[in-house]
Design a protein around this motif. Sequence first.
Motif, PDB file in Angstrom:
ATOM      1  N   VAL A   7       0.837  -1.208   0.000  1.00 49.37           N
ATOM      2  CA  VAL A   7       0.000   0.000   0.000  1.00 49.37           C
ATOM      3  C   VAL A   7       0.871   1.257   0.000  1.00 49.37           C
ATOM      4  N   VAL A   8       1.963   1.234   0.744  1.00 49.19           N
ATOM      5  CA  VAL A   8       2.888   2.376   0.754  1.00 49.19           C
ATOM      6  C   VAL A   8       3.499   2.570  -0.631  1.00 49.19           C
ATOM      7  N   TRP A  16       4.513   9.963  -7.479  1.00 47.04           N
ATOM      8  CA  TRP A  16       5.418  10.175  -8.620  1.00 47.04           C
ATOM      9  C   TRP A  16       4.660  10.405  -9.923  1.00 47.04           C
ATOM     10  N   ALA A  17       3.538   9.738 -10.098  1.00 43.46           N
ATOM     11  CA  ALA A  17       2.785   9.932 -11.338  1.00 43.46           C
ATOM     12  C   ALA A  17       2.200  11.343 -11.414  1.00 43.46           C
ATOM     13  N   SER A  39       9.641   7.454  -7.788  1.00 46.01           N
ATOM     14  CA  SER A  39       9.327   6.277  -8.612  1.00 46.01           C
ATOM     15  C   SER A  39      10.283   5.138  -8.289  1.00 46.01           C
ATOM     16  N   LEU A  40      11.557   5.444  -8.134  1.00 39.38           N
ATOM     17  CA  LEU A  40      12.529   4.416  -7.773  1.00 39.38           C
ATOM     18  C   LEU A  40      12.225   3.855  -6.383  1.00 39.38           C
ATOM     19  N   LEU A  41      11.911   4.719  -5.445  1.00 40.58           N
ATOM     20  CA  LEU A  41      11.595   4.269  -4.087  1.00 40.58           C
ATOM     21  C   LEU A  41      10.343   3.389  -4.077  1.00 40.58           C
ATOM     22  N   SER A  42       9.374   3.717  -4.908  1.00 37.12           N
ATOM     23  CA  SER A  42       8.162   2.913  -5.007  1.00 37.12           C
ATOM     24  C   SER A  42       8.488   1.491  -5.445  1.00 37.12           C
ATOM     25  N   VAL A  43       9.375   1.373  -6.422  1.00 36.75           N
ATOM     26  CA  VAL A  43       9.777   0.051  -6.900  1.00 36.75           C
ATOM     27  C   VAL A  43      10.566  -0.694  -5.821  1.00 36.75           C
ATOM     28  N   VAL A  44      11.399   0.006  -5.088  1.00 34.39           N
ATOM     29  CA  VAL A  44      12.162  -0.617  -4.007  1.00 34.39           C
ATOM     30  C   VAL A  44      11.213  -1.164  -2.940  1.00 34.39           C
ATOM     31  N   VAL A  45      10.225  -0.378  -2.552  1.00 35.34           N
ATOM     32  CA  VAL A  45       9.270  -0.833  -1.534  1.00 35.34           C
ATOM     33  C   VAL A  45       8.437  -2.002  -2.075  1.00 35.34           C
ATOM     34  N   LEU A  46       8.068  -1.943  -3.354  1.00 34.36           N
ATOM     35  CA  LEU A  46       7.378  -3.077  -3.972  1.00 34.36           C
ATOM     36  C   LEU A  46       8.251  -4.326  -3.878  1.00 34.36           C
ATOM     37  N   SER A  47       9.532  -4.183  -4.152  1.00 31.46           N
ATOM     38  CA  SER A  47      10.418  -5.355  -4.099  1.00 31.46           C
ATOM     39  C   SER A  47      10.474  -5.953  -2.694  1.00 31.46           C
ATOM     40  N   LEU A  48      10.371  -5.118  -1.680  1.00 33.00           N
ATOM     41  CA  LEU A  48      10.339  -5.626  -0.305  1.00 33.00           C
ATOM     42  C   LEU A  48       9.058  -6.423  -0.046  1.00 33.00           C
TER      43      LEU A  48
END
Length: 105
Positions: A7-8, A16-17, A39-48
């Motif tokens: 969710v985060v 970012w969008a 946007s990069l941080l969003s992908v990092v949190v998704l990866s977690l």
Amino acid sequence: MAWLLLVVAAAMELVWATALKQSDGLTRLGPSLVALPVSLLSVVVLSLALRELPVGTAYAVWVGLGAFGVAVAGIVALGESVSLPRLAFLALILVGVIGLRAVDG
């Protein structure tokens, strides 16, 4: 915890969008400096979140919540058009996200 991270990450997608829209094709520095790192941080949190969740579920929820949030932000903050069919289809996105949460617990 994985669902909270998801969710985060989706909320960051909203940020970012929206900043990307405001950046005018990355020609405005301020919004660009928000859009790119978030946007990069969003992908990092998704990866977690992907450490514990199936990729198909996590990605669908991430994109779905992000798309829903951006669409609502567009309506509320950017003056984009609103109609009953548009709201109904946005509701369907939420139904899909809730359904995925329910079946993948």
